[in-house]
Motif scaffolding. Structure first.
Motif: not given
Length: 672
Positions: A21-43
């Motif tokens: 949680s203290g990493n400078p990486v913008h980590w997400r936990a595995w979740s529908p929201a995280a997967l939706a973000e990848a689709r929205t950003l097309d990344r």
């Protein structure tokens, strides 16, 4: 949708995720929201899977995830998702199978690159920050993946589609049902026996894992077919393992695996599941051999468990870390001068029983272990060793302790509860049975809407449970019924089996999926057929249904279990060595053993015979003399008379004549 541009792991229930949680990486936990973000950003997604006790996970974190320059590249190019494989074994198994299908060696940390819709297109395990060990540097890897994604996206998408289809066929597909054949176990056991290291125990080569499913295959082969070489392979493997550095000779308990062929240099993490299975194997080994080594190791391991692994509420924590104070094994290793400073004039006595070794390639302090002769002598002189070990344990308490992953995993706890109930019966240790009951109650009472959690950390609970959770807790409930005679555990087992049907059964009623039907964030619903360090979910389910149907006499449940076992056997035929847990469970399905004992609860004569002859194929039901209500039925609906002591051993729908003498029952159970 897009999530905040920051690290989102601080509120997670997993200690492993919180470590990041203290990493400078913008980590997400595995979740529908995280997967939706990848689709929205097309990344593309950078998926990193590990666990709290994993040494190389820590190394990659320190080298890369904690560094601003590496995090900047990750944040610019990817949606970064961190997964605790113990919380989400379903996600881990999917992407580990994908890596294997690419021809790569699996392991953790698992590093996978996914399309925005979660399909894997490339990956690996540990990547160093700078190129070394023959591996490219992590920034170099990420930039190459990004370039390929921009330049060759159509071909990468096509490859990802093909790969996920292959993984789905492997992990979720159906095959024609197989025949439940006695020869299947013999063939598998003979194959495993051919891989055994006759000198050092375990499978030949390095690294060396305990591999409990394989050991159980060999043990079942001996119990059923009298293959003494298979029994001896298990006994020898346990003896060598328990003398090595993989065993904690000071505090008790087994490490995850050894990096060498001699069981000497472990990866020092201690996992709950390894120790649950080692307790059970040692119990069988002690019953068969009478070797006090196995009794001592059981006592030491349970002492460690109750001393160091209990969490608030009485259940058991998942693991202890390999590292402490930034160094692997530092907590467990010793310099000779430390030993001498601790023992003074008693040092020579200590070194009579223990050896310190620092083999080639090991950079830490020497590792404590025993030669075969020292182990044999230490069993004979155990009373001399107890105060020596207590001194060393007291000295070790002053060190920086390894981190503990305090989350409570339902399936792993189920394994440990069953092991403690079984050994508590054998050794007449009511305190072990009581500890198992407390742990069971803690988990069972955490259910919401009759559904178990998969993981708990304090007040945080992760729902829904996996099929392995219901299976392990069903088996735990049955083990507690055998140990206590309390029928509430049979009722609980039936409730768990019902939940398994509601949420995990496939449409054809031929088997079960690992994830529940209302899980919305898995790319594939896999069956859970493949063994890892523990038997597969499917293997545990078959065992649970067989044992429950034996106890209740429910023929409909037995028929359902047979159908599920047939279809599992059909799938296992395509990957036998990876699915030994299914083969082992099918042995129970083919010839389920049921022992009904009528005895005097205040002065039992027959019950101790059953307790000291444990057999994983058998369920034991004890009835007090004079009982009229809640008597178990024998095959054909016959009620056993309870006017005097007697024992009925049944295989399937056939019972042997009643046995009333202690010696006769001893001979019967030994022969079976």
């Amino acid at each position: 949708m897009t999530l905040p541009a920051q690290n989102l792991l601080a509120e997670e229930a997993s200690p492993y995720l919180r470590q990041h949680s203290g990493n400078p990486v913008h980590w997400r936990a595995w979740s529908p929201a995280a997967l939706a973000e990848a689709r929205t950003l097309d990344r593309p997604i950078l998926l990193s899977v590990g666990y709290a006790a994993c040494h190389w996970c820590h190394v990659m974190a320190h080298e890369s995830f904690e560094k601003d320059d590496v995090a900047a590249v990750m944040n610019r190019l990817f949606v970064n998702i961190k997964v605790d494989r113990e919380e989400r074994p379903d996600i881990d198994q999917i992407y580990m199978a994908a890596l294997s299908s690419m021809g790569e060696q699996g392991g953790w940390p698992l590093t996978m690159f996914l399309t925005p819709d979660g399909k894997p297109f490339w990956g690996g395990t540990y990547f160093p920050r700078e190129a070394r060990y023959g591996r490219p540097g992590f920034i170099q890897v990420m930039e190459a993946v990004d370039k390929a994604w921009r330049d060759k996206r159509p071909s990468l998408n096509q490859s990802a589609d093909g790969l996920i289809t292959h993984v789905e066929a492997r992990l979720a597909g159906a095959h024609a049902k197989g025949v439940l054949d006695r020869d299947t176990l013999a063939t598998l056991a003979n194959g495993i026996d051919g891989m055994i290291d006759r000198e050092l125990g375990g499978l030949r080569g390095a690294p060396k894992f305990p591999n409990a499913p394989f050991m159980q295959t060999l043990w079942l082969s001996w119990l059923r077919d009298g293959a003494t070489s298979h029994r001896d392979a298990v006994l020898a493997s346990l003896e060598r393992m328990l003398a090595g550095g993989i065993y904690d000779h000071v505090g008790g308990g087994l490490s995850r695996y050894s990096t060498d062929a001699e069981w000497l240099v472990p990866h020092f993490e201690k996992m709950l599941y390894d120790n649950a299975q080692s307790i059970r194997l040692c119990n069988w080994a002690y019953a068969a051999s009478g070797n006090d080594l196995f009794r001592i190791r059981i006592e030491e391991t349970i002492d460690w468990l109750l001393r160091e692994m209990c969490v608030e509420g009485g259940a058991f924590a998942a693991s202890l870390d390999a590292d402490s104070d930034g160094e692997e094994g530092l907590f467990y290793t010793w310099g000779r001068e430390e030993i001498e400073a601790t023992f003074g004039n008693e040092s020579a006595l200590f070194f009579k029983y223990f050896t310190l070794s620092a083999p080639h390639g090991w950079e830490g302090r020497p590792i404590l272990h025993q030669t075969a002769a020292q182990q044999m002598q230490s069993v004979a002189d155990r009373d001399l060793l107890v105060p020596l070990k207590e001194k060393l344990l007291a000295a070790r308490k002053e060190r920086v302790r390894p981190g503990r992953d305090g989350k409570v995993l339902t399936d792993w706890n189920g394994l440990m509860i069953a092991a403690m109930a079984e050994t508590g019966r054998f050794f007449n240790r009511a305190d072990w049975i009581e500890a198992a009951e407390i742990a069971f109650a803690h988990i069972a009472n955490a259910a919401q809407d009759n559904r178990l959690p998969h993981s708990m950390l304090g007040a945080k609970k992760l729902f829904p449970a996996l099929s392995s959770d219901y299976a392990a807790m069903t088996n735990a409930a049955i083990a507690l019924f055998e140990a206590t005679g309390n029928s509430k555990y049979v009722d609980r087992a039936g409730q768990f089996a019902e939940q398994l049907d509601v949420w995990h059964q496939d449409d054809e009623k031929t088997g079960y999926y690992l994830t529940a039907s209302d899980s919305t964030d898995v790319p594939i619903r896999i069956r859970g057929d493949v063994d890892e360090a523990i038997p597969s979910a499917t293997g545990q389910i078959i065992e649970a249904l067989v044992r429950l149907s034996s106890i209740t006499g429910d023929l409909e449940l037995q028929e359902r279990a047979w159908k599920i076992a047939e279809h599992a056997a059909g799938r296992a035929a395509h990957q036998t060595y990876g699915q030994a847990g299914i083969i082992n469970a099918c042995v129970l399905m083919l010839e389920p053993l049921k022992l009904v004992i009528v005895d005097n609860p205040k002065n039992p004569s027959l019950v101790p015979v059953a307790n000291r002859n444990p057999d994983p194929r058998r369920v034991d039901i004890v009835v007090a003399i004079g009982t009229e209500m809640n008597r178990p039925t024998l095959p054909g609906g016959i009620l056993p008379p309870t006017d005097r002591p007697g024992a009925w051993l049944c295989t399937g729908q056939v019972c042997l004549p009643v046995v009333r003498e202690v010696g006769d029952l001893e001979r019967l159970l030994r022969r079976q």
